[in-house]
Design an enzyme around this catalytic site. Sequence first.
Site, PDB file in Angstrom:
ATOM      1  N   HIS A  17       0.856  -1.191   0.000  1.00  0.00           N
ATOM      2  CA  HIS A  17       0.000   0.000   0.000  1.00  0.00           C
ATOM      3  C   HIS A  17       0.891   1.238   0.000  1.00  0.00           C
ATOM      4  O   HIS A  17       0.734   2.123  -0.829  1.00  0.00           O
ATOM      5  CB  HIS A  17      -0.932  -0.013   1.218  1.00  0.00           C
ATOM      6  N   GLU A  66       0.837   8.294  -3.464  1.00  0.00           N
ATOM      7  CA  GLU A  66       1.710   7.875  -2.359  1.00  0.00           C
ATOM      8  C   GLU A  66       2.937   8.780  -2.255  1.00  0.00           C
ATOM      9  O   GLU A  66       3.375   9.120  -1.159  1.00  0.00           O
ATOM     10  CB  GLU A  66       2.127   6.413  -2.533  1.00  0.00           C
ATOM     11  N   HIS A  70       3.071  10.909   1.040  1.00  0.00           N
ATOM     12  CA  HIS A  70       3.993  10.300   1.999  1.00  0.00           C
ATOM     13  C   HIS A  70       5.459  10.395   1.585  1.00  0.00           C
ATOM     14  O   HIS A  70       6.328  10.612   2.421  1.00  0.00           O
ATOM     15  CB  HIS A  70       3.631   8.826   2.208  1.00  0.00           C
TER      16      HIS A  70
END
Length: 201
Positions: A17, A66, A70
């Site tokens: 993920h 992502e 992040h």
Amino acid sequence: QMNANDCHDPPEYWTIHGLWPDRAEDCNRTWHFNVTEIKDLMSDMRHYWPDVLHSSLNRTQFWKHEWDKHGTCAATLEVLNSQKKYFGKALELYQHVDLNGCLLKAGIKPRSSYYKMTAIKEALTSFYGVTPKIQCLPPEEGEKAQTIGQIEFCFTKELQLINCTAPKGQSSPMQAHLKLGTEELSVCNDDLPTYYPSEVQ
């Protein structure tokens, strides 16, 4: 199972993920995702980090999301300070953890009968020596079992495995709920029978 997705032939193994630093989101909005920086990683990315909500191979919006959310925060660490390093290190950690192999060795595989959550936790903890965080979809109305949805491993800044525990007195992303369409993943309930489906119908 979700509406408005084109998920065909989802992989029959655990995929990535993301690689998430604690308590940080969208740290550098000017550092845009550039897929050419990870072209060497592309075949591994498609295999181990697929966008399971969008089926065509050239879809990159999951990786972009992502990175934006992040990766730009994780990049404060030298070992993760470029897109190539961030995605490459996540793939490396995935191989190192080898969740698929570990679960199989422990005899935990998709099946139609239920598992005890405590048995899954104990198997993982004895294998890794640390406690991961296991998230489930809660039972749907009229059902008694939760469905295993995500297994999260925690690392130090030196990228060594550590227990996934929320620091005392702090709200932590460890408690965060992950929304999947209308469904929410939350930390699994130790007392509920647990379904590890081979295929979501």
